[in-house]
Design an enzyme around this catalytic site. Structure first.
Site, PDB file in Angstrom:
ATOM      1  N   GLY A 105     -37.700  -5.881  39.638  1.00 41.36           N
ATOM      2  CA  GLY A 105     -38.903  -5.050  39.581  1.00 41.36           C
ATOM      3  C   GLY A 105     -38.772  -4.042  38.459  1.00 41.36           C
ATOM      4  N   GLU A 125     -28.212  -3.682  37.907  1.00 41.06           N
ATOM      5  CA  GLU A 125     -28.620  -3.556  36.495  1.00 41.06           C
ATOM      6  C   GLU A 125     -28.260  -4.814  35.709  1.00 41.06           C
ATOM      7  OE1 GLU A 125     -30.497  -1.147  35.660  1.00 41.06           O
ATOM      8  OE2 GLU A 125     -30.031   0.496  37.031  1.00 41.06           O
TER       9      GLU A 125
END
Ligand code: ZN
Length: 197
Positions: free
Chosen positions: A21, A94
């Protein structure tokens, strides 16, 4: 909503989950939620993140709400295979900042019976697919898209709009630099930027 698969005792079946997202969409919170539940189930969990992301703490996966969980920063995806030995679940945060080798690393882990949960930005600030994320979507058993709320209109946001004029793909920052916007507001904001240049 997302429901975990349950792992039967002594049955080493691996798989890959992706949580993706925009900035402020809660993807790290969702990663932490799943990892904590695995810990409650007495599974061995290891968490990795690229060493480029040193915004909060070298050793913790820290989301914006400071719900931290211990992690190991690694400079290259290949280090994950070296460090993830004898584990049930590997979390990767990440993931967009990792090299493309992360795709094979996730496949190898899953083939070896590990549940792999990957979180990352699906798009960069220009709305382009980010790094290895598209390939990770392709190889995953399950993909969850999470959304932020558009700060302009309150719709679901999927873009990480950069308020600064810095054009490098990697610019670490928080609400001082990024703002979640929906498609309509993102297009209006980038159109405004073009006209103001
Ligand atoms: Zn909007």
């Amino acid at each position: 909503m997302f429901l975990e698969r349950t792992r039967k005792a002594n049955q080493k079946t691996g798989w890959i989950e992706v949580i993706a997202g925009s900035m402020f969409s809660g993807k790290t919170e969702e990663l932490i939620r799943r990892l904590r539940r695995a810990e409650f189930a007495k599974q061995k969990v290891e968490i990795f993140k690229p060493s480029i992301d040193v915004r909060y703490s070298e050793e913790d996966v820290v989301s914006h709400n400071a719900n931290a969980i211990r992690s190991t920063p690694v400079s290259s995806s290949s280090n994950i295979l070296l460090l993830a030995t004898d584990v049930d679940v590997v979390g990767i945060d990440e993931a967009q900042f990792f090299d493309n080798g992360i795709v094979d690393v996730c496949t190898t882990l899953a083939n070896n019976g590990v549940r792999v949960i990957v979180a990352g930005l699906d798009m960069d600030f220009m709305g382009r697919p980010f790094g290895p994320m598209p390939a990770l979507f392709a190889i995953a058993e399950d993909v969850t898209k999470v959304h932020a709320i558009c700060t302009h209109c309150g719709e679901l946001a999927q873009y990480s709009y950069r308020k600064s004029q810095n054009k490098g793909v990697v610019l670490l920052g928080e609400k001082d630099i990024y703002e979640p916007l929906c498609r309509k507001c993102y297009n209006e904001a980038t159109e405004n930027d073009k006209n103001n240049q």
